[in-house]
Structure formats: structure tokens, C-alpha cells
Design a protein around this motif. Structure first.
Motif, mmCIF file in Angstrom:
data_model
loop_
_atom_site.group_PDB
_atom_site.id
_atom_site.type_symbol
_atom_site.label_atom_id
_atom_site.label_comp_id
_atom_site.label_asym_id
_atom_site.label_seq_id
_atom_site.Cartn_x
_atom_site.Cartn_y
_atom_site.Cartn_z
ATOM 1 N N ASP A 205 0.853 -1.186 0.000
ATOM 2 C CA ASP A 205 0.000 0.000 0.000
ATOM 3 C C ASP A 205 0.893 1.242 0.000
ATOM 4 O OD1 ASP A 205 -2.949 1.094 0.824
ATOM 5 O OD2 ASP A 205 -1.385 2.203 1.898
ATOM 6 N N ALA A 206 0.659 2.123 -0.955
ATOM 7 C CA ALA A 206 1.544 3.271 -1.127
ATOM 8 C C ALA A 206 1.494 4.223 0.053
ATOM 9 C CB ALA A 206 1.180 4.016 -2.414
ATOM 10 N N ARG A 207 0.357 4.346 0.710
ATOM 11 C CA ARG A 207 0.216 5.304 1.806
ATOM 12 C C ARG A 207 0.835 4.808 3.102
ATOM 13 N NH1 ARG A 207 -4.216 5.739 -1.396
ATOM 14 N NH2 ARG A 207 -4.985 7.839 -1.925
ATOM 15 N N SER A 208 0.635 3.537 3.409
ATOM 16 C CA SER A 208 1.079 3.013 4.708
ATOM 17 C C SER A 208 2.379 2.227 4.641
ATOM 18 C CB SER A 208 -0.007 2.118 5.304
ATOM 19 O OG SER A 208 -0.191 0.960 4.490
ATOM 20 N N GLY A 209 2.770 1.798 3.425
ATOM 21 C CA GLY A 209 3.960 0.967 3.297
ATOM 22 C C GLY A 209 3.749 -0.465 3.728
ATOM 23 N N ILE A 210 2.502 -0.864 3.973
ATOM 24 C CA ILE A 210 2.183 -2.223 4.422
ATOM 25 C C ILE A 210 1.782 -3.069 3.216
ATOM 26 C CG2 ILE A 210 0.688 -3.615 5.896
ATOM 27 C CD1 ILE A 210 0.242 -1.129 7.618
#
Length: 566
Positions: free
Chosen positions: A148-153
Motif C-alpha cells: 500500500d503506497a500510503r502506509s507501506g504495508i
């Protein structure tokens, strides 16, 4: 051992066959029939010799009733010791063995909602699932990290996680067999369990009987309830999974009402959006509380709100008033530099803040430097099963009445990318949230009438995304639970499910804690409440495996001696 193909092979994803066929043929294959054994053929070396040495299995025959994620966690826990059971029998009639309803093959747009370290089935090895994903990526030769680009998860598709569960189950069974366990897979439901001649006798729907020494109930939640009695009505989708089949008949411009506003409802919106649906979609529920948004992880080790503290309190027979638990959480957050009042506002505002406005605000906080919500999200599932039994009954009632939906929202958040998709649909006028729904009924000329606080609106399709209550006894397990309670082997918990002991998950009856029958997962929710999430399943699976080993070590003779005071 039979090495031919089995119908089960055709249901596996291509990459699963390519990567793990060697493992499958080492463990397998379970040929067609009502029950299957994993035994050497005549003249073949014993399974223990495959390991290069001799292992004497411990004298217990374990039966696992249910074959979903909780059963996989238990099998892994049992297989991590050289002292393995004499036999392991798994009972499950589901077509999605090891995956359960949640992780069956389905659309790739449906993602897990937790980071990989919270999805591992291996106790003490948070990187286990991550390593599996990396191996899969290397073998496929494709970039499929699903970050996920926003959370890095990384949020892999749920069907991929189902493949992981399958492989873990088969690896565990292979290790158990190699160490001397006899493995049986019974593709039937257990409908009765009785004590007979010093053993537990499990009877299946096909009237077969299996003698066991220890039994673990791992049944899942089952299918959604039908709160508005719409079953059988044209246009009513009783269960949205698998979405690739269940939602395929919805027209591009159909007006869709989705019952519920939790993670299942989010799945429906994501699926319809990916399929190009352009009609109006409304999430309809009583409170309209959407799942929270998963934030970027932070490193934090609990110092005050710890399982060790609460287990020590239980050992001393102490209680924990809710106000004291809140004070401990305040101390935990303050020590981490978090603003306790911000967390309180987040909890208190879930029922009053406009749902989509709350979602937009939470999406903006994915990289919030305040770690408060992330600490709460970690602490509640990690310590909840130890905190809950310590709370006074009136505090439990108040929490469930006033904050249940909020707890679910914050502890089971959606990936940021999912939140962004919902907001895009809302901004385009194609998604809304309706709170205060009173009744939904079939329309006189087709479709449905949705009765809410602002009058009646119409829908062409109603999709049931009401999550099965974690405390409900699933219909598929009702006969077994009725038999257990009727024979005095179990007692129903006032809040649902059956009563279990906090420390071991052994069933509680009038005579004390049963050391031979356990419940793992949703059936224990009445006693423990926090049974959702893989970390909770893993912890409880280890507790149960250890409890069984201790019971065997006692060499208890006679079922009267197998009961200990509660």
C-alpha cells in the motif's frame, strides 16, 4: 502412499501447484471418500524413519473439529514439538478446507486488512508469512508485493493468504506424520461427542464413530444472519462470498443497498467498483460505523498494558474494574508520547461523526506521528483475552452496549487504498452511507423498500454484508453444541458461544475445567470476547497445545480425574 491426482488438485491456484506440489505429495494426497488416512503403504518405512530417527508419539488421539484458520494455527502449534500426538483427526465437510469462508478463492481486489506479521500462523515467528510471500514472488518471477503506497504495508489478496493457510496445514501434517502421528481427514461434520469407555467418542453426520482422547472445537462463525427476513426474495444476495460468483448478476446501473458497514460491506463496494458498476450503492446499517483506516506501523513494546500483568492478576484472583484498565492504557499511551484525549475523542465520536467525513479524516492520519491508535490496535487483540475475564460483569455489559462497534472499527481497520476507493466513489456520487435503518422489505412490484429516518428509498438489489456475530453458535455447529450442553460436557455462555477457561480454553462445566475438550476461536467469544484476528488464534492455539501435553504428562486415568476446579 497414493501419489495420483485428486479432485482437490484442480481447485488449487496455478502458482500453488507450481510452488508447493513437492510439499503436497510429501503429505497427501487425501483420496476421495468420507475419511482419509496418512499412513505408509505396506513395506514402506515408518513415518518416523523419514526424519532419520525414532520418535515415540505421546499417547493421545486428538480430534480437531473444523478445518479453517484456527485449525491451521493449532496444527502448526502441535507440529512444532518433537513429542507429537499418537494421532490427529481433522473433521470438516467444507469445500474450502483450511481456508474457511474468508480466504476461499475469490477476486484479487479483496485484501487482508492486517500487516503480514499479524497474519503468521507460526508462534514466535512474525516473519513467517513474509518469507512465504517472498518465496512465492521469486518462484512466480513477478512483482506481487501488494504494498500500500500510503502506509507501506503489504496487503496481499485474501485468496493468496488462503494458499498460505493450505500450505501451512499440509506442512504441519507432513511434519506430524514424519514424527509418527497418524493423520486422518474426515470430510464430515461432527454432530455428537460422548464419553465412553474412557475415551471421547465423536460421531459424524454419516454415523461414523471415532475414539479420541482430546478434542478441540475450531468451528467458524458460519454465514451471515438475515436480520430483515429477505431470504429467497428475488434480488437478495444472502452471502456475498465468493464475490466473483455472488455479485456477477448485479446490473451495471442497478441501485444496490448493502446491509452493514463493516469490512464485508467494504469488500462489496470494492468488488462492484472493480467490475465497473456505475449505479448507486448505499451502505445501510443501524449506526453506520465504517472500519477505521490502518495507519503506518510504529515500533512499540507494551510496558504497562501487558498480558503478563493481567495473567498475574488472574493467578492472584484479582478483578480489574474498567476504570483501572483505562488508567493503565492512559499510562501506556503517555509513556509513548501519545495524547490520551485524542484517542478518547476517536472512540467517543464514532457514533456521532458523519461516517464518510470520519473516513476522510482517518485517511489523512495514516502517517500521523501520534502512535496512540496504533498502540491501542496492538494492545486490544494482544491482551484482550486476558483483560476481558478480569472485568466486572457490569463493565463488560457497558462496553458491549456502548462501544462494541467502535472497538471492531478501530481494531479491524481497512487498508488505506480501500478507504481511498470508497471516498472516490462517494465523491462521484455513487456511494452513500445510511444510518438508522429500521426495516427492509420486498417491494410490491419487485426490488426492495428501505425504511430509514428520512423515509423510504428503493433498491434493485440488496446484498447481505452483515458480519456473522462472533458470539453466535453457527448453524453448522448447532447440533454438536446442543449435544455437548445436553450431556453436560459444555455450558452456553450468557453472551453467546460456550464457556471456556481463560488460561487454557478448556470447556467450563459445573464440575470445573475440562482438560480434554477445548474451544478455539469464535465459540469462545462469550468468555474471551477478543477471539478475532490471527494473533489471538495463534496465542490460544499454543495454550491449548501446551495444556494437552500437560494433561498427557499427568497420565490421568478416568474422566472423573480429568476435571479440575474452575
Amino acid at each position: 502412499m497414493r501419489q495420483g491426482r485428486c479432485p482437490e488438485d484442480r481447485r488449487m491456484s496455478p502458482y500453488f501447484r507450481a510452488v508447493f506440489i513437492p510439499v503436497l505429495h510429501a503429505v497427501r494426497p487425501f483420496p476421495p471418500g468420507r475419511f482419509h488416512r496418512l499412513l505408509p503403504e505396506e513395506g514402506q518405512k515408518s513415518p518416523a524413519s523419514w526424519n532419520g530417527g525414532f520418535h515415540m508419539p505421546i499417547p493421545t488421539r486428538i480430534g480437531i473439529i473444523g478445518g479453517g484458520a484456527s485449525a491451521v494455527c493449532l496444527l502448526d502449534a502441535l507440529s512444532r514439538h518433537d513429542e507429537v500426538p499418537q494421532s490427529v483427526t481433522v473433521f470438516d465437510p467444507s469445500p474450502h478446507l483450511w481456508r474457511g469462508r474468508a480466504y476461499q478463492p475469490d477476486a484479487t481486489v479483496l485484501r487482508v486488512n492486517a500487516p503480514p506479521e499479524d497474519m503468521t500462523v507460526r508462534a514466535g515467528d512474525p516473519a513467517h508469512f513474509t518469507r512465504w510471500l517472498r518465496t512465492r514472488t521469486k518462484m512466480l518471477g513477478a512483482q506481487t508485493d501488494h504494498v500500500d503506497a500510503r502506509s507501506g504495508i503489504s496487503f496481499p489478496p485474501r485468496a493468496v493468504y488462503g494458499d498460505y493457510l493450505e500450505q501451512c496445514a499440509r506442512s504441519s501434517l507432513g511434519r506430524l506424520a514424519a514424527l509418527g502421528s497418524r493423520i486422518r481427514l474426515v470430510r464430515e461434520a461432527v454432530t455428537d461427542l460422548v464419553r465412553e469407555d474412557g475415551a471421547l467418542l465423536a460421531r459424524t453426520a454419516g454415523r461414523d464413530a471415532f475414539a479420541l482422547d482430546h478434542v478441540v472445537l475450531c468451528v467458524g462463525t458460519g454465514t451471515p444472519a438475515d436480520p430483515h427476513g429477505l431470504s429467497g426474495a428475488p434480488g437478495f444476495v444472502a452471502d456475498p462470498y465468493p464475490v466473483v460468483r455472488q455479485l456477477a448478476g448485479i446490473g451495471e446501473r442497478d441501485r444496490v443497498v448493502v446491509l452493514g458497514s463493516g469490512l464485508t460491506a467494504v469488500d462489496v463496494v470494492l468488488s462492484l467498483t472493480a467490475a465497473g458498476h456505475n449505479g448507486e450503492v448505499v451502505l445501510a446499517s443501524r449506526r453506520g460505523v465504517l472500519p477505521g483506516v490502518r495507519q503506518r506501523p510504529v515500533e512499540h513494546e507494551l510496558r504497562y498494558f501487558t498480558a503478563e500483568r493481567f495473567r498475574a492478576m488472574a493467578a492472584r484472583g484479582e478483578r480489574l474494574p474498567l476504570d483501572d484498565a483505562v488508567a493503565l492504557m492512559r499510562t501506556e499511551l503517555s509513556a509513548a508520547g501519545s495524547r490520551f484525549d485524542a484517542v478518547v475523542r476517536e472512540i467517543g465520536g464514532s457514533g456521532t461523526e458523519e461516517p464518510l467525513a470520519r473516513l476522510r479524516r482517518q485517511l489523512d492520519l495514516v502517517n500521523d506521528p501520534d502512535p496512540g491508535l496504533r498502540i491501542l490496535q496492538r494492545a486490544v487483540p494482544d491482551t484482550g483475552p486476558d483483560v476481558w475475564p478480569l472485568l466486572p460483569e457490569q463493565d463488560k455489559t457497558r462496553l458491549l452496549r456502548d462501544h462494541y462497534r467502535t472497538i471492531m472499527s478501530l481494531c479491524c481497520p481497512m487498508p488505506p487504498a480501500s478507504a481511498a476507493t470508497l471516498l472516490e466513489q462517494a465523491d462521484s456520487g455513487r456511494l452513500g452511507v445510511l444510518r438508522g435503518v429500521e426495516r427492509i422489505s420486498p417491494g410490491p412490484a419487485g426490488g426492495f423498500r428501505v425504511h430509514g429516518p428520512d423515509g423510504v428509498r428503493h433498491a434493485d438489489v440488496v446484498v447481505n454484508a452483515v458480519s456473522p456475530p462472533a458470539h453466535r453458535v453457527p448453524p453448522a455447529a448447532a447440533a454438536l453444541v446442543d449435544a455437548l450442553t445436553g450431556r453436560g460436557l459444555a455450558s452456553r455462555h450468557p453472551r453467546g458461544g460456550i464457556s471456556v477457561a481463560r488460561a487454557t480454553s478448556g470447556l467450563l462445566t459445573g464440575g470445573g475445567t475440562d482438560r480434554r475438550v477445548y474451544a478455539l476461536g469464535d465459540l469462545a467469544a462469550g468468555s474471551l470476547f477478543f477471539t478475532f484476528g490471527v494473533p489471538s488464534l495463534v496465542d490460544r492455539a499454543v495454550d491449548i497445545a501446551d495444556a494437552i501435553r500437560r494433561d498427557v504428562a499427568r497420565s490421568t486415568v478416568g474422566f472423573a480425574d480429568s476435571m479440575q476446579p474452575a
